[in-house]
Design a protein around this motif. Structure first.
Motif, PDB file in Angstrom:
ATOM      1  N   THR A  99     -13.265  41.008 109.641  1.00  0.00           N
ATOM      2  CA  THR A  99     -12.885  40.992 107.991  1.00  0.00           C
ATOM      3  C   THR A  99     -12.929  42.333 107.475  1.00  0.00           C
ATOM      4  O   THR A  99     -13.530  43.238 108.198  1.00  0.00           O
ATOM      5  CB  THR A  99     -14.197  39.923 107.491  1.00  0.00           C
ATOM      6  OG1 THR A  99     -15.408  40.658 107.744  1.00  0.00           O
ATOM      7  CG2 THR A  99     -14.236  38.709 108.077  1.00  0.00           C
ATOM      8  N   VAL A 159     -23.015  46.029 102.225  1.00  0.00           N
ATOM      9  CA  VAL A 159     -21.635  45.565 102.474  1.00  0.00           C
ATOM     10  C   VAL A 159     -20.915  46.657 102.586  1.00  0.00           C
ATOM     11  O   VAL A 159     -20.622  47.623 101.648  1.00  0.00           O
ATOM     12  CB  VAL A 159     -21.203  44.412 101.437  1.00  0.00           C
ATOM     13  CG1 VAL A 159     -19.545  44.048 101.967  1.00  0.00           C
ATOM     14  CG2 VAL A 159     -22.137  43.391 101.214  1.00  0.00           C
ATOM     15  N   SER A 161     -16.593  32.137 105.590  1.00  0.00           N
ATOM     16  CA  SER A 161     -17.550  32.586 106.735  1.00  0.00           C
ATOM     17  C   SER A 161     -17.693  33.992 106.599  1.00  0.00           C
ATOM     18  O   SER A 161     -16.875  34.996 106.423  1.00  0.00           O
ATOM     19  CB  SER A 161     -16.745  32.114 108.019  1.00  0.00           C
ATOM     20  OG  SER A 161     -17.802  32.685 108.969  1.00  0.00           O
ATOM     21  N   LEU A 162     -18.986  34.634 106.482  1.00  0.00           N
ATOM     22  CA  LEU A 162     -19.377  35.898 106.373  1.00  0.00           C
ATOM     23  C   LEU A 162     -19.548  36.511 107.795  1.00  0.00           C
ATOM     24  O   LEU A 162     -19.818  35.935 108.656  1.00  0.00           O
ATOM     25  CB  LEU A 162     -20.544  35.927 105.663  1.00  0.00           C
ATOM     26  CG  LEU A 162     -20.597  35.326 104.138  1.00  0.00           C
ATOM     27  CD1 LEU A 162     -21.941  35.423 103.680  1.00  0.00           C
ATOM     28  CD2 LEU A 162     -19.764  36.285 103.287  1.00  0.00           C
ATOM     29  N   GLU A 163     -19.180  37.775 107.982  1.00  0.00           N
ATOM     30  CA  GLU A 163     -19.511  38.547 108.978  1.00  0.00           C
ATOM     31  C   GLU A 163     -20.609  39.734 108.881  1.00  0.00           C
ATOM     32  O   GLU A 163     -20.630  40.256 107.796  1.00  0.00           O
ATOM     33  CB  GLU A 163     -18.293  39.109 109.321  1.00  0.00           C
ATOM     34  CG  GLU A 163     -18.149  39.828 110.769  1.00  0.00           C
ATOM     35  CD  GLU A 163     -16.914  40.372 111.330  1.00  0.00           C
ATOM     36  OE1 GLU A 163     -16.573  40.305 112.512  1.00  0.00           O
ATOM     37  OE2 GLU A 163     -15.727  40.675 110.342  1.00  0.00           O
ATOM     38  N   PHE A 216     -22.800  32.927 107.667  1.00  0.00           N
ATOM     39  CA  PHE A 216     -22.429  33.658 108.562  1.00  0.00           C
ATOM     40  C   PHE A 216     -21.875  33.042 109.685  1.00  0.00           C
ATOM     41  O   PHE A 216     -22.524  32.143 110.355  1.00  0.00           O
ATOM     42  CB  PHE A 216     -23.660  34.581 108.960  1.00  0.00           C
ATOM     43  CG  PHE A 216     -23.874  35.936 107.822  1.00  0.00           C
ATOM     44  CD1 PHE A 216     -23.258  36.991 108.015  1.00  0.00           C
ATOM     45  CD2 PHE A 216     -24.629  35.276 106.736  1.00  0.00           C
ATOM     46  CE1 PHE A 216     -23.728  37.975 107.147  1.00  0.00           C
ATOM     47  CE2 PHE A 216     -25.114  36.335 105.615  1.00  0.00           C
ATOM     48  CZ  PHE A 216     -24.243  37.427 105.847  1.00  0.00           C
ATOM     49  N   MET A 218     -21.644  39.435  98.333  1.00  0.00           N
ATOM     50  CA  MET A 218     -20.276  39.532  98.763  1.00  0.00           C
ATOM     51  C   MET A 218     -19.246  39.203  97.698  1.00  0.00           C
ATOM     52  O   MET A 218     -18.229  40.160  97.485  1.00  0.00           O
ATOM     53  CB  MET A 218     -19.762  38.624 100.264  1.00  0.00           C
ATOM     54  CG  MET A 218     -18.438  39.044 100.512  1.00  0.00           C
ATOM     55  SD  MET A 218     -18.033  40.463 101.311  1.00  0.00           S
ATOM     56  CE  MET A 218     -19.018  40.549 102.777  1.00  0.00           C
ATOM     57  N   TYR A 263     -26.441  36.265  99.933  1.00  0.00           N
ATOM     58  CA  TYR A 263     -25.534  36.976 100.796  1.00  0.00           C
ATOM     59  C   TYR A 263     -24.135  36.858 100.276  1.00  0.00           C
ATOM     60  O   TYR A 263     -23.313  37.445  99.980  1.00  0.00           O
ATOM     61  CB  TYR A 263     -25.554  36.840 102.211  1.00  0.00           C
ATOM     62  CG  TYR A 263     -26.720  37.513 102.800  1.00  0.00           C
ATOM     63  CD1 TYR A 263     -26.864  38.967 103.249  1.00  0.00           C
ATOM     64  CD2 TYR A 263     -28.312  36.795 102.718  1.00  0.00           C
ATOM     65  CE1 TYR A 263     -28.017  39.549 103.801  1.00  0.00           C
ATOM     66  CE2 TYR A 263     -29.345  37.675 103.182  1.00  0.00           C
ATOM     67  CZ  TYR A 263     -29.181  38.976 103.682  1.00  0.00           C
ATOM     68  OH  TYR A 263     -30.422  39.313 104.264  1.00  0.00           O
ATOM     69  N   GLY A 264     -23.920  35.312  99.863  1.00  0.00           N
ATOM     70  CA  GLY A 264     -22.692  35.040  99.580  1.00  0.00           C
ATOM     71  C   GLY A 264     -22.346  35.578  98.123  1.00  0.00           C
ATOM     72  O   GLY A 264     -21.076  36.058  97.932  1.00  0.00           O
TER      73      GLY A 264
END
Length: 236
Positions: free
Chosen positions: A99, A172, A2-4, A48, A119, A115-116
């Protein structure tokens, strides 16, 4: 995973006031929906789970519309009672992050990128900062970035012409990156952090190939409206 993200959504929108009236810029209707709805829907589809909205001007309108959950994303509000610039707003919002590495996005733009994967690259290099860069045919309207070995080594002011790379405004950041700045300080993330400290921070450059959507000025707002009327924001 899970992204923030932190989304900077506190701007007055002075350059687009003829269209926005007293609306917060992120609430401008684009293809029938507030622009922030388009952004959050796209982010939800890419994993997200938590977004911190850094809000200021007319923050009540944003909170009333979105509440605490939208499109499956938990929404947290970092309220700014006086302008603190992009740096000050980001610093405050990062204190609420859960995070260690957090996306920071501008609420009046959206970059279609993976986005993944961005990161993953950031973490694999143990970077303090990663930033998305976009190729443009003519740098005349933009400041340029210089890259060497997929790291940003310099920022250039507007005035160059011809093709090149620009900062797409997607970052990021390590959650504690801005802890050295006073909590109540007004400062710019770009001009007071990234530009003067580029040699120390050595930002990782993530090259994006998707569209970059901007509603910051009337001409770009009209272009974004046409694009989103034809289909939703996409993420590779």
């Amino acid at each position: 995973m899970s992204l923030e993200a932190v989304i900077l959504a506190g701007g007055l929108g002075t350059r687009i006031r003829s269209i926005s009236g007293d609306l917060p810029k992120v609430m401008l209707p684009v293809a029938g929906r507030p622009f922030l709805e388009h952004v959050l829907t796209a982010l939800s589809a890419r994993g997200f789970g938590r977004v911190i909205l850094a809000v200021g001007y007319r923050r009540d309108r944003i909170r009333a519309h979105f509440g605490t959950v939208f499109a499956g994303i938990d929404l947290i509000y970092s309220e700014e009672f006086e302008p603190r610039g992009t740096g000050g707003a980001t610093r405050q919002a990062l204190q609420m992050a859960e995070t260690g590495d957090v996306f920071v996005l501008n609420g009046d733009t959206f970059a279609e990128l993976d986005y993944g994967a961005m990161m993953d690259r950031h973490k694999s290099l143990s970077a303090q900062v990663s930033m998305a860069v976009a190729a443009v045919a003519d740098l005349a309207r933009f400041g340029a970035v210089e890259i060497e070995d997929d790291r940003v080594i310099a920022f250039r002011e507007k005035g160059l012409t011809g093709p090149g790379l620009i900062n797409a405004g997607v970052y990021v950041l390590r959650r504690d990156l801005l802890d050295g700045f006073a909590a109540d300080r007004h400062f710019s993330l770009e001009n007071d952090v990234l530009v003067p400290d580029v040699a120390r921070l050595h930002p990782v450059a993530w090259r994006m190939s998707g569209r970059f959507i901007d509603i910051g000025v009337p001409a770009d707002f009209e272009a974004a409206s046409a694009l989103l009327a034809a289909g939703p924001l996409a993420i590779p």
